[in-house]
Scaffold this motif. Structure first.
Motif, short mmCIF file in Angstrom:
data_model
loop_
_atom_site.label_atom_id
_atom_site.label_comp_id
_atom_site.label_asym_id
_atom_site.label_seq_id
_atom_site.Cartn_x
_atom_site.Cartn_y
_atom_site.Cartn_z
N ASN A 145 0.83 -1.21 0.00
CA ASN A 145 0.00 0.00 0.00
C ASN A 145 0.87 1.26 0.00
N CYS A 146 2.17 1.10 -0.19
CA CYS A 146 3.11 2.22 -0.31
C CYS A 146 3.80 2.13 -1.67
N PRO A 147 3.08 2.46 -2.75
CA PRO A 147 3.65 2.33 -4.09
C PRO A 147 4.92 3.15 -4.24
N PRO A 148 5.88 2.68 -4.99
CA PRO A 148 5.90 1.48 -5.81
C PRO A 148 6.52 0.27 -5.10
N TRP A 149 6.60 0.31 -3.79
CA TRP A 149 7.28 -0.74 -3.06
C TRP A 149 6.49 -2.04 -3.01
N THR A 150 7.24 -3.14 -3.01
CA THR A 150 6.66 -4.45 -2.74
C THR A 150 6.55 -4.63 -1.22
N VAL A 151 5.88 -5.69 -0.81
CA VAL A 151 5.79 -5.99 0.62
C VAL A 151 7.19 -6.21 1.20
N ALA A 172 8.51 -4.06 4.28
CA ALA A 172 8.93 -4.72 5.53
C ALA A 172 10.40 -4.41 5.84
N SER A 173 11.24 -4.40 4.82
CA SER A 173 12.66 -4.07 5.01
C SER A 173 12.80 -2.63 5.50
N HIS A 174 12.06 -1.72 4.90
CA HIS A 174 12.06 -0.32 5.33
C HIS A 174 11.64 -0.21 6.79
N VAL A 231 15.91 -0.25 0.76
CA VAL A 231 16.76 -1.27 0.16
C VAL A 231 16.34 -2.59 0.80
N PRO A 232 15.89 -3.56 0.00
CA PRO A 232 15.32 -4.77 0.60
C PRO A 232 16.36 -5.73 1.16
N TYR A 233 15.97 -6.37 2.25
CA TYR A 233 16.74 -7.51 2.75
C TYR A 233 16.45 -8.69 1.83
N ILE A 259 15.24 -12.19 10.47
CA ILE A 259 15.75 -10.81 10.48
C ILE A 259 14.84 -9.96 11.36
N ALA A 260 13.53 -10.11 11.20
CA ALA A 260 12.57 -9.35 12.01
C ALA A 260 12.74 -9.66 13.49
N ALA A 261 12.89 -10.92 13.82
CA ALA A 261 13.05 -11.31 15.22
C ALA A 261 14.33 -10.70 15.79
N ASP A 262 15.42 -10.78 15.04
CA ASP A 262 16.70 -10.22 15.50
C ASP A 262 16.62 -8.70 15.65
N VAL A 263 16.11 -8.02 14.63
CA VAL A 263 16.06 -6.56 14.65
C VAL A 263 15.19 -6.07 15.80
N THR A 264 14.00 -6.60 15.93
CA THR A 264 13.09 -6.07 16.95
C THR A 264 13.59 -6.38 18.36
N GLU A 265 14.19 -7.54 18.56
CA GLU A 265 14.75 -7.87 19.87
C GLU A 265 15.91 -6.92 20.20
#
Length: 190
Positions: free
Chosen positions: A31-37, A41-43, A70-72, A79-85
């Motif tokens: 829902n943030c064109p032109p980005w993919t999911v 998520a990487s952003h 820049v996408p992971y 990655i999400a678990a590591d970053v948020t922790e």
């Protein structure tokens, strides 16, 4: 609920949402064109590293890389678990909330900067879910505090510099979460 407790919950929600995205869904338009999911998520994750690095003096993520999405590569769940922790742990560093930090808006205390991390985590969790047609609702006890966060962070100045989008008008039957996200510049599906 204090700010660090709410941030912890928002980080957990972001991790949960990103971890639930399947490989095929990663390339869906967001829902943030032109980005993919995947890019969205990487952003979202990189923004969390940017804010936590900013308040702790660690060079975790350059602002331009976080903002350019820049996408992971690969599976984003670990990655999400590591970053948020890691982000939660860094925000709990002694003195972070009371110290003054150089930000894109000038020097601000950590107790103000945390609001940017909060809205980023919560709104991006909502964005990823919304992009995939999976409505999420924030717990009712989040809404009053998050409303204050939106009022503090989603200002004319932050809209002018491109950090946030201007508020949108939610549909009449919008939920509390949808009204909150509209105030944060999100378009609410009808």
């Amino acid at each position: 609920m204090d700010d660090l407790m709410l941030l912890t919950q928002a980080e957990n929600e972001l991790s949960r949402v990103v971890s639930g995205v399947t490989g095929d869904e990663m390339e869906v338009a967001s829902n943030c064109p032109p980005w993919t999911v995947r890019r969205l998520a990487s952003h979202a994750l990189k923004n969390q590293l940017f804010w936590a690095g900013l308040v702790t003096g660690h060079d975790l993520m350059p602002q331009d890389e976080a903002m350019s999405a820049v996408p992971y590569d690969g599976d984003l769940a670990p990655i999400a678990a590591d970053v948020t922790e890691r982000v939660v742990r860094l925000w709990h560093t002694e003195g972070v909330m009371t110290a003054s930090h150089d930000t894109p808006f000038g020097a601000l205390p950590g107790a103000v900067v945390v609001n940017f991390a909060l809205i980023d985590a919560a709104a991006h969790a909502w964005d990823v879910s919304s992009s995939l047609g999976r409505a999420i609702e924030f717990p009712p006890d989040w809404i009053p505090r998050m409303t204050g966060v939106v009022e503090l962070t989603c200002t004319e100045h932050t809209v002018e510099i491109g950090l946030v989008k201007p508020p949108t008008t939610p549909p009449g039957d919008a939920t509390d979460t949808q009204r909150l996200m509209a105030a944060a510049g999100r378009t609410i599906p009808t």
